[in-house]
Design an enzyme around this catalytic site. Structure first.
Site, PDB file in Angstrom:
ATOM      1  N   SER A  10     -42.075 -14.768  19.464  1.00 38.19           N
ATOM      2  CA  SER A  10     -41.405 -15.877  18.773  1.00 38.19           C
ATOM      3  C   SER A  10     -40.076 -16.151  19.449  1.00 38.19           C
ATOM      4  CB  SER A  10     -41.173 -15.520  17.300  1.00 38.19           C
ATOM      5  OG  SER A  10     -40.176 -16.380  16.778  1.00 38.19           O
ATOM      6  N   HIS A  35     -44.863 -18.506  20.468  1.00 40.16           N
ATOM      7  CA  HIS A  35     -44.780 -18.882  19.060  1.00 40.16           C
ATOM      8  C   HIS A  35     -43.474 -19.650  18.813  1.00 40.16           C
ATOM      9  CE1 HIS A  35     -45.846 -18.208  14.784  1.00 40.16           C
ATOM     10  NE2 HIS A  35     -44.549 -18.041  14.581  1.00 40.16           N
ATOM     11  N   ASP A  37     -41.180 -21.472  16.049  1.00 38.94           N
ATOM     12  CA  ASP A  37     -40.923 -21.543  14.606  1.00 38.94           C
ATOM     13  C   ASP A  37     -40.126 -22.797  14.270  1.00 38.94           C
ATOM     14  OD1 ASP A  37     -42.072 -19.126  13.433  1.00 38.94           O
ATOM     15  OD2 ASP A  37     -40.710 -18.067  14.783  1.00 38.94           O
ATOM     16  N   MET A  39     -38.517 -25.103  11.471  1.00 37.48           N
ATOM     17  CA  MET A  39     -38.033 -24.974  10.083  1.00 37.48           C
ATOM     18  C   MET A  39     -37.230 -26.208   9.703  1.00 37.48           C
ATOM     19  SD  MET A  39     -36.676 -21.081  10.201  1.00 37.48           S
ATOM     20  CE  MET A  39     -37.732 -19.757  10.795  1.00 37.48           C
ATOM     21  N   HIS A  68     -45.605 -23.105  14.637  1.00 41.12           N
ATOM     22  CA  HIS A  68     -45.646 -22.693  13.230  1.00 41.12           C
ATOM     23  C   HIS A  68     -44.747 -23.631  12.435  1.00 41.12           C
ATOM     24  CE1 HIS A  68     -44.700 -19.141  10.231  1.00 41.12           C
ATOM     25  NE2 HIS A  68     -45.299 -20.167   9.644  1.00 41.12           N
ATOM     26  N   MET A  70     -42.975 -24.647   9.442  1.00 36.92           N
ATOM     27  CA  MET A  70     -42.444 -24.249   8.130  1.00 36.92           C
ATOM     28  C   MET A  70     -41.675 -25.443   7.588  1.00 36.92           C
ATOM     29  SD  MET A  70     -41.393 -20.378   9.130  1.00 36.92           S
ATOM     30  CE  MET A  70     -41.421 -20.763  10.885  1.00 36.92           C
ATOM     31  N   MET A 141     -48.391 -14.137   6.666  1.00 36.01           N
ATOM     32  CA  MET A 141     -46.956 -13.829   6.794  1.00 36.01           C
ATOM     33  C   MET A 141     -46.686 -12.445   6.195  1.00 36.01           C
ATOM     34  SD  MET A 141     -45.307 -16.489   8.205  1.00 36.01           S
ATOM     35  CE  MET A 141     -43.736 -15.687   8.054  1.00 36.01           C
ATOM     36  N   GLY A 146     -38.551 -17.782   7.215  1.00 39.91           N
ATOM     37  CA  GLY A 146     -37.193 -18.351   7.263  1.00 39.91           C
ATOM     38  C   GLY A 146     -36.296 -17.721   8.313  1.00 39.91           C
ATOM     39  N   ASP A 179     -47.295 -12.328  11.140  1.00 40.56           N
ATOM     40  CA  ASP A 179     -45.971 -12.795  11.543  1.00 40.56           C
ATOM     41  C   ASP A 179     -44.907 -12.239  10.591  1.00 40.56           C
ATOM     42  OD1 ASP A 179     -43.790 -14.246  12.435  1.00 40.56           O
ATOM     43  OD2 ASP A 179     -44.606 -16.204  11.925  1.00 40.56           O
ATOM     44  N   GLY A 181     -41.670  -8.993  11.073  1.00 40.77           N
ATOM     45  CA  GLY A 181     -41.413  -7.557  11.093  1.00 40.77           C
ATOM     46  C   GLY A 181     -42.426  -6.757  11.887  1.00 40.77           C
ATOM     47  N   GLY A 201     -40.843 -11.335  17.121  1.00 43.45           N
ATOM     48  CA  GLY A 201     -39.551 -11.948  17.427  1.00 43.45           C
ATOM     49  C   GLY A 201     -38.597 -10.903  17.950  1.00 43.45           C
TER      50      GLY A 201
END
Ligand code: DX5
Ligand code: ZN
Length: 238
Positions: A10, A35, A37, A39, A68, A70, A141, A146, A179, A181, A201
């Site tokens: 990510s 990836h 992200d 947002m 992705h 969001m 997830m 976020g 996705d 942690g 990430g």
């Protein structure tokens, strides 16, 4: 048959002042997907990047772009991301009601792009039932979306196993992506449960040597996946 795990770094954890350099390092290091992200500050309490960044990435890398979304209104914004060069588009089930989910997946496919549906950690896996047979990928997830750098929510691997079981029962075979942690400790858990694609990430892009980090995580995940396939205790039941 044993398929090696795919790592999707990510770029939310990359150095935005040197994004081209960071993406080249990830490509060289064997990233299976990049990836991205996106947002909107509404669906999640953060703003990140959008169409211009996807366009710029497309000019700089041959690695497929895994976008992705969001965002609150994915149906409205899909055409822009398609034009920008997304190879995989992920929409969240939480903002698509009734038939909207299937029609969003159809619009993505009509554009020749692969389609994925994402579930936040507290969304029932059952919402996938009407579309599971249409999907190229499901995104589970393992943090509240976020922010990067959050801790994996314990037990998320059970949701991966539930999606894998649902797909099997439906005779479908979407890839399963996880996705949030994901790193050396958590990758084996989700890989053993049936994950195919791991978004990383912090555990990759924020490391001094992202290529080495990717290789270590992929190796640990592959070991767990293989053990689970052969019914060995290390990987647990698949
Ligand atoms: C979170 C994003 C993730 C995030 C992952 O909302 O969807 O892709 O960047 O970052 P890590 O791997 O650090 O949790
Ligand atoms: Zn993501």
């Amino acid at each position: 048959m044993f398929e090696p795990i795919v790592i999707a770094p990510s770029i939310l954890s990359a150095d935005f002042m040197d994004l081209g350099r960071d993406v080249a390092v990830l490509e060289e290091g064997g990233a299976g997907l990049i990836h991205v992200d996106v947002m909107d500050g509404h669906f999640v309490p953060n703003l990140s990047m959008g169409v211009p960044v996807v366009k710029a990435l497309k000019r700089r890398t041959r690695v497929p772009l895994d976008v992705h979304l969001m965002i609150d209104n994915p149906a409205r914004e899909l055409p822009w991301f398609i034009d920008a060069g997304a190879d995989m588009l992920t929409v969240h089930a939480e903002v698509l009601y009734g038939d909207e989910l299937a029609s969003c997946v159809e619009s993505i496919h009509e554009a020749g792009v692969r389609a994925c549906v994402a579930l936040k950690p507290r969304t029932a896996v059952e919402v996938l039932a009407p579309v599971i047979g249409m999907l190229d990928m499901v995104l589970v997830m393992s943090v509240e979306p976020g922010f990067s750098g959050q801790s994996y929510i314990a037990g998320s691997e059970q949701r991966v196993a539930a999606v894998a079981a649902m797909a099997r029962q439906a005779g479908a075979a979407p890839l399963i992506q996880v996705d949030g942690g994901i790193g050396l400790q958590t990758a084996p858990l989700v890989a053993a449960a049936g994950a195919d694609v791991l978004v990383c990430g912090n555990a990759v892009c924020a490391q001094d040597d992202p290529a080495a980090a990717m290789a270590r995580i992929a190796a640990a995940a592959d070991r767990a996946r293989e053990a689970a396939l052969h019914g060995c205790p290390e990987g647990g039941a698949r």
